[in-house]
Design a protein around this motif. Structure first.
Motif, mmCIF file in Angstrom:
data_model
loop_
_atom_site.group_PDB
_atom_site.id
_atom_site.type_symbol
_atom_site.label_atom_id
_atom_site.label_comp_id
_atom_site.label_asym_id
_atom_site.label_seq_id
_atom_site.Cartn_x
_atom_site.Cartn_y
_atom_site.Cartn_z
ATOM 1 N N PRO A 91 19.077 -63.513 -46.668
ATOM 2 C CA PRO A 91 18.795 -63.158 -45.273
ATOM 3 C C PRO A 91 17.317 -63.239 -44.917
ATOM 4 N N VAL A 92 16.471 -63.512 -45.915
ATOM 5 C CA VAL A 92 15.026 -63.576 -45.705
ATOM 6 C C VAL A 92 14.461 -64.782 -46.447
ATOM 7 N N CYS A 93 13.195 -65.075 -46.181
ATOM 8 C CA CYS A 93 12.442 -66.055 -46.957
ATOM 9 C C CYS A 93 11.633 -65.303 -48.015
ATOM 10 N N ALA A 94 11.291 -65.989 -49.098
ATOM 11 C CA ALA A 94 10.462 -65.387 -50.142
ATOM 12 C C ALA A 94 9.377 -66.379 -50.533
ATOM 13 N N ALA A 95 8.121 -65.909 -50.544
ATOM 14 C CA ALA A 95 6.995 -66.766 -50.913
ATOM 15 C C ALA A 95 5.970 -65.943 -51.680
ATOM 16 N N ALA A 96 5.282 -66.592 -52.615
ATOM 17 C CA ALA A 96 4.323 -65.901 -53.477
ATOM 18 C C ALA A 96 3.016 -65.634 -52.734
ATOM 19 N N LEU A 97 2.503 -64.413 -52.878
ATOM 20 C CA LEU A 97 1.201 -64.057 -52.315
ATOM 21 C C LEU A 97 0.064 -64.446 -53.255
ATOM 22 N N GLU A 98 0.407 -64.697 -54.509
ATOM 23 C CA GLU A 98 -0.549 -65.060 -55.552
ATOM 24 C C GLU A 98 0.249 -65.734 -56.662
ATOM 25 N N PRO A 99 -0.398 -66.333 -57.662
ATOM 26 C CA PRO A 99 0.383 -66.889 -58.776
ATOM 27 C C PRO A 99 1.322 -65.831 -59.347
ATOM 28 N N THR A 100 2.595 -66.170 -59.446
ATOM 29 C CA THR A 100 3.624 -65.175 -59.750
ATOM 30 C C THR A 100 4.589 -65.685 -60.816
ATOM 31 N N GLU A 101 4.945 -64.784 -61.736
ATOM 32 C CA GLU A 101 5.935 -65.082 -62.771
ATOM 33 C C GLU A 101 7.172 -64.227 -62.517
ATOM 34 N N LEU A 102 8.334 -64.869 -62.474
ATOM 35 C CA LEU A 102 9.585 -64.163 -62.235
ATOM 36 C C LEU A 102 10.625 -64.555 -63.270
ATOM 37 N N ILE A 103 11.673 -63.755 -63.314
ATOM 38 C CA ILE A 103 12.873 -64.112 -64.057
ATOM 39 C C ILE A 103 14.014 -64.165 -63.049
ATOM 40 N N GLY A 104 14.674 -65.308 -62.970
ATOM 41 C CA GLY A 104 15.825 -65.463 -62.094
ATOM 42 C C GLY A 104 17.102 -65.239 -62.883
ATOM 43 N N ILE A 105 17.960 -64.348 -62.407
ATOM 44 C CA ILE A 105 19.187 -63.977 -63.120
ATOM 45 C C ILE A 105 20.394 -64.467 -62.328
ATOM 46 N N GLU A 106 21.278 -65.177 -63.001
ATOM 47 C CA GLU A 106 22.450 -65.735 -62.342
ATOM 48 C C GLU A 106 23.355 -64.606 -61.849
ATOM 49 N N ALA A 107 23.531 -64.534 -60.534
ATOM 50 C CA ALA A 107 24.251 -63.415 -59.929
ATOM 51 C C ALA A 107 25.724 -63.395 -60.320
ATOM 52 N N ALA A 108 26.367 -64.563 -60.368
ATOM 53 C CA ALA A 108 27.801 -64.612 -60.682
ATOM 54 C C ALA A 108 28.069 -64.101 -62.094
ATOM 55 N N ALA A 109 27.211 -64.466 -63.045
ATOM 56 C CA ALA A 109 27.387 -64.011 -64.428
ATOM 57 C C ALA A 109 27.177 -62.503 -64.531
ATOM 58 N N PHE A 110 26.200 -61.986 -63.788
ATOM 59 C CA PHE A 110 25.943 -60.547 -63.815
ATOM 60 C C PHE A 110 27.120 -59.788 -63.202
ATOM 61 N N ALA A 111 27.653 -60.295 -62.090
ATOM 62 C CA ALA A 111 28.795 -59.649 -61.443
ATOM 63 C C ALA A 111 30.013 -59.659 -62.364
ATOM 64 N N ALA A 112 30.191 -60.751 -63.121
ATOM 65 C CA ALA A 112 31.313 -60.830 -64.061
ATOM 66 C C ALA A 112 31.187 -59.757 -65.136
ATOM 67 N N MET A 113 29.962 -59.497 -65.585
ATOM 68 C CA MET A 113 29.745 -58.453 -66.583
ATOM 69 C C MET A 113 30.072 -57.078 -66.005
ATOM 70 N N LEU A 114 29.735 -56.861 -64.741
ATOM 71 C CA LEU A 114 30.024 -55.577 -64.106
ATOM 72 C C LEU A 114 31.530 -55.324 -64.027
ATOM 73 N N ARG A 115 32.304 -56.373 -63.821
ATOM 74 C CA ARG A 115 33.757 -56.215 -63.716
ATOM 75 C C ARG A 115 34.375 -55.729 -65.022
ATOM 76 N N GLU A 116 33.660 -55.895 -66.111
ATOM 77 C CA GLU A 116 34.191 -55.515 -67.416
ATOM 78 C C GLU A 116 33.933 -54.051 -67.755
ATOM 79 N N SER A 117 33.069 -53.385 -66.988
ATOM 80 C CA SER A 117 32.687 -52.016 -67.351
ATOM 81 C C SER A 117 32.463 -51.164 -66.112
#
Length: 234
Positions: A91-117
């Motif tokens: 629903p928004v845009c995202a842009a770096a204010l400075e050099p930035t390091e992130l970790i992107g996590i696959e949402a579908a895989a995370f949601a699948a893990m939640l369904r198990e517990s």
């Protein structure tokens, strides 16, 4: 990567085995200053954890006017709630204010893990509920308080009793948009606070000289009202 992910409030309650599964569906991302991560309306396939740097989350009006919604800092996650929607889009845009390091996590895989517990679901729901409570406090701040009060609350959120100074790393225009005031209004408030001896500004360093006076201007009767910093991912 496991210990890094464990620092995120959203993920801190997960077991080591679960964090290993999350890491298996994660990717490291580097953004240069000004580089976009995603745009408003793009399909949402990942949520993100900020390792270092800062990003601004913002919306663009049809005529190109930018409104900053949140400033995301190290240790925070964002875009995670979208995993519970069908065919979600950012629903928004995202842009770096400075050099930035992130970790992107696959949402579908995370949601699948939640369904198990069920227990894991409640851990994540608790983290999201704390975020929601913080956002409600921010809505209150942005709609029920004056520009001076908003700036005072922001300044107080950056310091503590034993650390009265901080470095203003966010561009003033971005911060003003985040506080829903004009840049010139932000500058005028800071100038008045400086003239009154409430704060001192030297370059990007800001020192709170009179915490009691700043609290009065913020309209605070209880330190708990302050909540977190704008964009702290509560």
């Amino acid at each position: 990567m496991i210990e890094l992910l464990r620092k995120a409030p959203l993920l801190s309650g997960l077991s080591t085995e679960q964090l290993e599964r999350v890491a298996g569906h994660a990717v490291a991302i580097h953004l240069d200053e000004g580089q976009w991560l995603f745009r408003q309306g793009d399909p949402s396939r990942r949520f993100y954890f900020v390792e270092r740097g800062q990003l601004r989350l913002f919306r663009l009006s049809p005529d190109g006017v930018e409104k900053v919604i949140e400033i995301v800092s190290p240790g925070q996650t964002f875009a995670e709630a979208l995993m519970f929607l069908k065919a979600p889009r950012y629903p928004v845009c995202a842009a770096a204010l400075e050099p930035t390091e992130l970790i992107g996590i696959e949402a579908a895989a995370f949601a699948a893990m939640l369904r198990e517990s069920v227990d894991t679901c409640f851990v994540v729901m608790g983290a999201l509920s704390r975020r929601l409570r913080g956002l409600i406090a921010e809505i209150d701040n942005l709609t029920l308080h004056s520009a001076t009060s908003r700036v005072a609350r922001y300044l107080l959120a950056q310091v503590s009793a034993d650390r009265p100074e901080f470095v203003l790393e966010v561009p003033k225009g971005v911060l003003a948009s985040r506080l829903s005031i004009q840049p010139e209004t932000f500058s005028r408030v800071i100038r008045q606070l400086t003239q009154d001896g409430v704060v001192a500004v030297q370059g990007a360093q800001v020192t709170v000289r009179d915490r009691a006076a700043l609290s009065d201007l913020a309209g605070l009767t209880d330190a708990a009202e302050l909540g977190g910093k704008p964009g702290d991912g509560r």
